[in-house]
Write a protein that holds these residues in place. Structure first.
Motif: not given
Length: 342
Positions: A290, A300, A302, A314, A319
């Protein structure tokens, strides 16, 4: 663009691997008082086992340390005791001011994460002059940690014994030994339920030794210079539990110290295995992915490939990743690499 990102994630997934299981140690109760004088000769210490010898901080991919280092641990109602033995043919130290950056000398270091969550942990450094540097880390440096240098382990006791002569290049020394007593009344500040450990509980602990290449100039020790660059040779970092990188501030790869109420020398116990360790390392791998994706794409993601059942939530700046571990527990990690469970 989407297909490229997917491929990038898959490649990173296969390039990041977990460390083997960390070193572990059973810390027994001492049956008698321990005098902190630097001598590892108390009867109680003779009953305690040495750890395995230290290795390079990067592990097996680097040569074994030139000099032997090992540690013993004990505890009682008031203190967590540590004894260290450091072989050294030329013992030297210069720094005398408390809370100086001690690893500019050869030193011995202790790292303690009471809750094993990568946050609120302790660092302690000591040189052959018994000069110390103690500090608290709110979180690892990789996550923008503030290091609290003003924090002191009040009531800490330490002593050094030198087998040879300090700062004398005209002879050959044997070793120096260190004894430390950390008071629970301070260590428990960052511990679970603000208390010292109960029997069977484990804390994440590691030890490091910084050793510099030296030479003799004008009758004194000096750090060896690289003749091509004119700069000091980089230090050697030797540790109890390898980190896999030149980075001590990875609490997730520190060793496991299990505390027991059994008196040292009365029973032989084996540390229990943390069955969720690999799940935690997988969370660290996902955390690193990430961070790399955010650095490259400014956000970020997911969706990341994992062999575990995971859930990623996120936002633009944060996150949260959860994972189903072998124990049945759900473990979590966030953008500050904090690890915790329900």
């Amino acid at each position: 663009m989407k297909s490229f990102v997917t491929l990038f994630l898959i490649l990173l997934t296969f390039c990041v691997s977990a460390q083997d299981y960390p070193e572990s140690y059973i810390c027994y109760r001492t049956g008698a008082d321990i005098t902190i004088d630097g001598l590892v000769s108390d009867e109680e210490w003779s009953k305690a086992k040495w750890t395995n010898k230290f290795v390079d901080i990067e592990g097996d991919k680097k040569p074994k340390p030139k000099y032997k280092t090992r540690v013993k641990m004990l505890w009682d109602e008031n203190y967590f005791y540590i004894a260290a033995e450091l072989q050294e043919p030329h013992i030297w130290a210069k720094l005398k001011q408390r809370d100086t950056v001690i690893f500019y000398d050869n030193d011995f270091e202790v790292f303690i994460d009471p809750q094993g969550d990568n946050h609120l942990y302790y660092e302690f450094e000591i040189n052959a002059l018994n000069t110390i540097w103690d500090l608290m880390l709110v979180k690892p440096y990789r996550d923008g940690a503030p290091a609290i240098n003003a924090w002191d382990i009040n009531g800490e006791k330490s002593a050094v014994k030198i087998y040879g002569t300090l700062n004398n290049p005209n002879d050959k020394d044997k070793k120096w030994t260190v004894e430390i007593a950390f008071p629970w009344k301070v260590l428990k500040e960052c511990a679970y339920q603000k208390r010292k450990p109960k029997t069977g509980e484990q804390w994440r602990v590691n030890f490091s030794r910084v050793n510099w290449d030296i030479e003799i100039k004008d009758g004194k020790y000096a750090k060896k210079l690289n003749p091509e660059t004119g700069k000091t040779n980089p230090e050697h970092n030797w540790v109890w539990s390898p980190q896999g990188a030149i980075a001590m501030h990875q609490p997730e790869t520190w060793g496991y110290v299990e505390f027991t109420d059994e008196i040292v020398g009365t029973k032989e116990l084996t540390p229990r295995i943390d069955e969720d360790y690999q799940a935690k390392i997988e969370l660290i791998r996902l955390y690193n992915l990430e961070k790399k994706m955010y650095k490259k794409y400014g956000k970020y993601f997911n969706k990341i490939t994992s062999n575990y059942t995971i859930l990623i939530e996120t936002t633009s700046k944060q996150f949260l990743i959860s994972i189903q571990a072998a124990s049945g527990k759900t473990w979590y990690i966030n953008q500050d690499s904090k690890l915790w469970t329900d």
